[in-house]
Design a protein around this motif. Structure first.
Motif, PDB file in Angstrom:
ATOM      1  N   GLN A  49       8.645  24.349  33.110  1.00  0.00           N
ATOM      2  CA  GLN A  49       9.147  23.466  34.158  1.00  0.00           C
ATOM      3  C   GLN A  49       8.984  24.095  35.536  1.00  0.00           C
ATOM      4  O   GLN A  49       8.659  23.406  36.511  1.00  0.00           O
ATOM      5  N   ALA A  50       9.174  25.406  35.607  1.00  0.00           N
ATOM      6  CA  ALA A  50       8.993  26.098  36.888  1.00  0.00           C
ATOM      7  C   ALA A  50       7.549  25.981  37.365  1.00  0.00           C
ATOM      8  O   ALA A  50       7.281  25.748  38.558  1.00  0.00           O
ATOM      9  N   ILE A  51       6.604  26.127  36.441  1.00  0.00           N
ATOM     10  CA  ILE A  51       5.187  26.000  36.792  1.00  0.00           C
ATOM     11  C   ILE A  51       4.882  24.591  37.286  1.00  0.00           C
ATOM     12  O   ILE A  51       4.250  24.398  38.331  1.00  0.00           O
ATOM     13  N   ILE A  52       5.350  23.604  36.525  1.00  0.00           N
ATOM     14  CA  ILE A  52       5.086  22.209  36.890  1.00  0.00           C
ATOM     15  C   ILE A  52       5.689  21.875  38.247  1.00  0.00           C
ATOM     16  O   ILE A  52       5.056  21.201  39.073  1.00  0.00           O
ATOM     17  N   ASP A  53       6.893  22.356  38.505  1.00  0.00           N
ATOM     18  CA  ASP A  53       7.548  22.089  39.786  1.00  0.00           C
ATOM     19  C   ASP A  53       6.718  22.631  40.955  1.00  0.00           C
ATOM     20  O   ASP A  53       6.535  21.947  41.979  1.00  0.00           O
ATOM     21  N   VAL A  54       6.221  23.849  40.817  1.00  0.00           N
ATOM     22  CA  VAL A  54       5.409  24.446  41.888  1.00  0.00           C
ATOM     23  C   VAL A  54       4.119  23.660  42.081  1.00  0.00           C
ATOM     24  O   VAL A  54       3.727  23.333  43.212  1.00  0.00           O
ATOM     25  N   LEU A  55       3.444  23.331  40.990  1.00  0.00           N
ATOM     26  CA  LEU A  55       2.159  22.645  41.092  1.00  0.00           C
ATOM     27  C   LEU A  55       2.300  21.242  41.676  1.00  0.00           C
ATOM     28  O   LEU A  55       1.520  20.837  42.551  1.00  0.00           O
ATOM     29  N   LEU A  56       3.298  20.497  41.198  1.00  0.00           N
ATOM     30  CA  LEU A  56       3.440  19.116  41.651  1.00  0.00           C
ATOM     31  C   LEU A  56       4.053  19.023  43.049  1.00  0.00           C
ATOM     32  O   LEU A  56       3.855  18.023  43.743  1.00  0.00           O
ATOM     33  N   THR A  57       4.775  20.045  43.460  1.00  0.00           N
ATOM     34  CA  THR A  57       5.246  20.080  44.842  1.00  0.00           C
ATOM     35  C   THR A  57       4.054  20.177  45.790  1.00  0.00           C
ATOM     36  O   THR A  57       4.004  19.522  46.843  1.00  0.00           O
TER      37      THR A  57
END
Length: 264
Positions: A49-57
């Motif tokens: 989730q941390a990875i996805i949050d950074v990428l989609l931000t």
């Protein structure tokens, strides 16, 4: 560094922070059994989730394919994520696991990060720009003979339908190489091929998130990646052979006699 690669590195380091903190008290983790010999912990999910949050931000319109949460979005850009490749190693305190993030653009590998939180080894590549370990350019090994080579692999652990074929391959590799290693994180194994720490690698039936980043690293480090025929279907089939150009060809020769119709 390409801006998209910079974002991927930021995401990998964010996930690694979660992983490193959790590694200090592994016994406290909640672990679920997905299937035979296949586990997922709260760390896998939090890191993903941390990875996805950074990428989609940074790139809200991009699509995602992640090991735990699956596919989301529809875009010509797709991030392929394994938040903790080598979960079983991690859960046993065996320090051989990694974060793997790749970007595909119109189906072509474009950016790659494999990060080893235990050693702080950051492997990166952008298409056409070479491969790096931390700030140092890396190349595949220059060994010419399979008999002098160290080869990586992965044992079947969920799907045993090709076990007999694999064991036959493994037997031949043991006899015709300098050694065979199975550390337990395919993404990191492939990064090691890119860095010349391994001369080659093969495995049956990996997932896209296991191999996407590592395969681009090898290609950008001057190596070759293919399926068991040397073709480019490896991302879809998960049947992977990789190495420096000389060793790659010799690996294909060793594997060829063992290929069943299901692997051809």
């Amino acid at each position: 560094m390409h801006p998209m690669l910079t974002t991927a590195v930021k995401a990998a380091r964010r996930a690694a922070g979660i992983i490193n903190r959790a590694s200090q008290d592994i016994d406290a983790l909640t672990v679920k059994h997905k299937s035979h010999n296949d586990y997922v912990s709260e760390v896998d999910r939090a890191a993903e989730q941390a990875i996805i949050d950074v990428l989609l931000t940074a790139y809200p319109s991009h699509a995602i394919l992640a090991e735990e949460s699956g596919a989301q979005g529809d875009s010509e850009f797709q991030w392929v994520i394994d938040p903790l490749d080598g979960t079983t190693n991690f859960l046993h305190g065996f320090p051989q696991y990694s974060v793997s993030i790749a970007l595909l653009h119109k189906g072509q590998l474009n950016q790659a990060v494999v990060y080893d939180p235990s050693r702080n080894d950051l492997f990166t590549a952008s298409r056409g720009q070479g491969a790096y370990l931390n700030d140092r350019r890396i190349r595949v090994s220059n060994r010419l003979k399979l008999a002098e080579s160290l080869i990586g692999t992965g044992f079947p652990y969920r799907d045993f339908s090709h076990l007999d074929v694999y064991l036959a391959m493994f037997r031949d590799m043991l006899q015709k190489t300098s050694g065979v290693r199975r550390p337990g994180s395919a993404a990191l194994d492939l990064a090691y091929v890119a860095a010349g720490r391994l001369d080659g690698f093969w495995e049956i039936g990996l997932n896209k998130w296991d191999i996407a980043a590592g395969c681009l690293l090898i290609q950008e480090a001057g190596g070759l990646v293919g399926d068991f025929h040397g073709d480019d279907t490896y991302i879809e089939t998960g049947n992977v052979v990789a190495g420096n150009p000389k060793i790659f060809a010799q690996l294909l020769q060793i594997l060829a006699p063992h290929l069943t119709p299901a692997l051809k």
